[in-house]
Scaffold this active site. Sequence first.
Site: not given
Length: 570
Positions: A291, A205, A202, A197-198
């Site tokens: 996605r 996730h 929340h 992740t970057r």
Amino acid sequence: MTQLIEPHGGILCDLLIQGEKLNQLKKDSLHLESLTLNDRQLCDIEMLLNGSFSPLIGFLTEADYNSVVNNLHLSDGNIWPIPITLDVNEEFSKSITIGDKIVLRDHEGVAIAIMTVSDKWTPDKENEAELVYGTQDIGHPAANYLLNQSGEVYLGGKLDGLELPRHYDYKLQRHSPAELRAQFKKMGWTTIVAFQTRNPMHRAHKELTVRAAREIGGNLLIHPVVGMTKPGDVDHYTRVRCYKKIMEKFPEDTAIMSLLPLAMRMGGPREALWHALIRKNYGCTHLIVGRDHAGPGIDSKGNPFYGPYDAQDMVNKYADEIGVEMVPFKLMVYVEERAEYMPIDEVPEDLTKLNISGTELRRRLDQDLDIPEWFSYPEVVEELRHAHPPKDRRGFTVFFTGLSGSGKSTIANALLVKFLEHGRRRVTLLDGDIVRINLSSELGFSKEHRNLNITRIGFVASEITKNGGIAICAPIAPYEAIRKYNRELISKVGGYIEVHVSTPLETCEKRDVKGLYAKARKGIIKGFTGIDDPYEKPVNPELSIDTSNISQEEAVQQVLIYLENQGFLA
Ligand code: PPS
């Protein structure tokens, strides 16, 4: 180089030299040609030295480069999708002969590695951009780096690592691949899914990562990138504070977090493949691929750079070679009636699906609006609100520009007084005259000196703005290019409002408060703006104010109304 072979993860290269040989190499490095690495190269070299980029043992050679660009494989047949190259400028490259050793240093001059240069060539960058990133559009961060920032020549060769680039932040959350593998082993974890992740995480996730771990019957590695991500992303300090809060929400001993010093390329499909190989090196067995994984958004024509599932397709295509399994990411939405998150494709038609996009979240933060608990945890929201205060508490710069005598200083001073009266904001006035006494006393009025003067003002204003203050600037600033430079610098850290004080030359000359126009007309002062030096009108100012026929109060009012309408004032 030492190699560690573990049951999963495969061969791990460790390019850091130890013991007596290290002392010898450090001594040798004193006599070698030096190259200071830029931020991206520093990220790359850390990943090379600690084995994150195994099986690479240095910056790509020409043969490997061609093979990676054209076939996604190294010349020995190992899969590798992203060219890890050392770009240098032509002048430096001329001082290097094949076989030379050079010392690669960080910004402070610390020697990080010695490279034995085996290859030197001029790459076809357009071809690289097309084949690797599928575009030459400079809206793509990696294509932009390649075409606009990188040096003309590539050097290839193996590395002897002297020390890893130093980090002073979150040391305990940083691990080399070998350290993380050892940790997994200690905990008895054998099936591990990584989440790349970057962005801040929340509830959605958290739900999706827990589901992914459950699906594979394994554990979870939250593996955020803290090297370089997409320009404009939330800074990594804020993100790590958010991740730490999220980690408390996972069932005990099921998940750990480690920070990855990767310089992302935002390369979509190829990048997803790369992420999988990197995670294999860290001992993971699975990677969640979402996605538009590592997608840079839309190009300058408004079209997405990659299709939403191109990345998943690419990882699928090479599934047999990468040694890591993909867990496809399902978009999780909150189902109101059930008060729980579900993958979007599993939600019955008649139920209400809720989600808050990144843009909507930013709007809510800007305007201090409610961020519901179903969307994020209050502790995470608190961190985000702290880092991204509402617009009326954020810093901004009001940059007045106009001819001498146009009324800039008068409006700027009156605006300052309005803020002081209000008393809730920190404000600094950088008037032309004040700056020329305190910051730029040695400068004259040549184009070069004026530009230097304006960039100094821009730098100070950007620091004030970054720290939540208000900077009011009022130089003539006659040249568009340098105003644009300031606008870009300051807009990155807060608000920027350019006010063109457009009072015509005749009026300014008539006023001639300081008698300078008269002197300029007589040729006593040379290069006077508007007389024998140009004033380039602002192309797109936020406001234009002609003070010929309005009072000082009216002029200030126009600025205040603009600021109010834009949400800068409480
Ligand atoms: S610049 O071009 O933005 O760097 O100029 P700035 O720092 O605003 O300084 C402008 C003030 O310097 C006086 N002055 C001159 N102005 C323009 N051209 C020349 N050659 C020149 N020489 C001296 C002038 O009083 C400007 O003050 P303001 O407040 O604008 O009237």
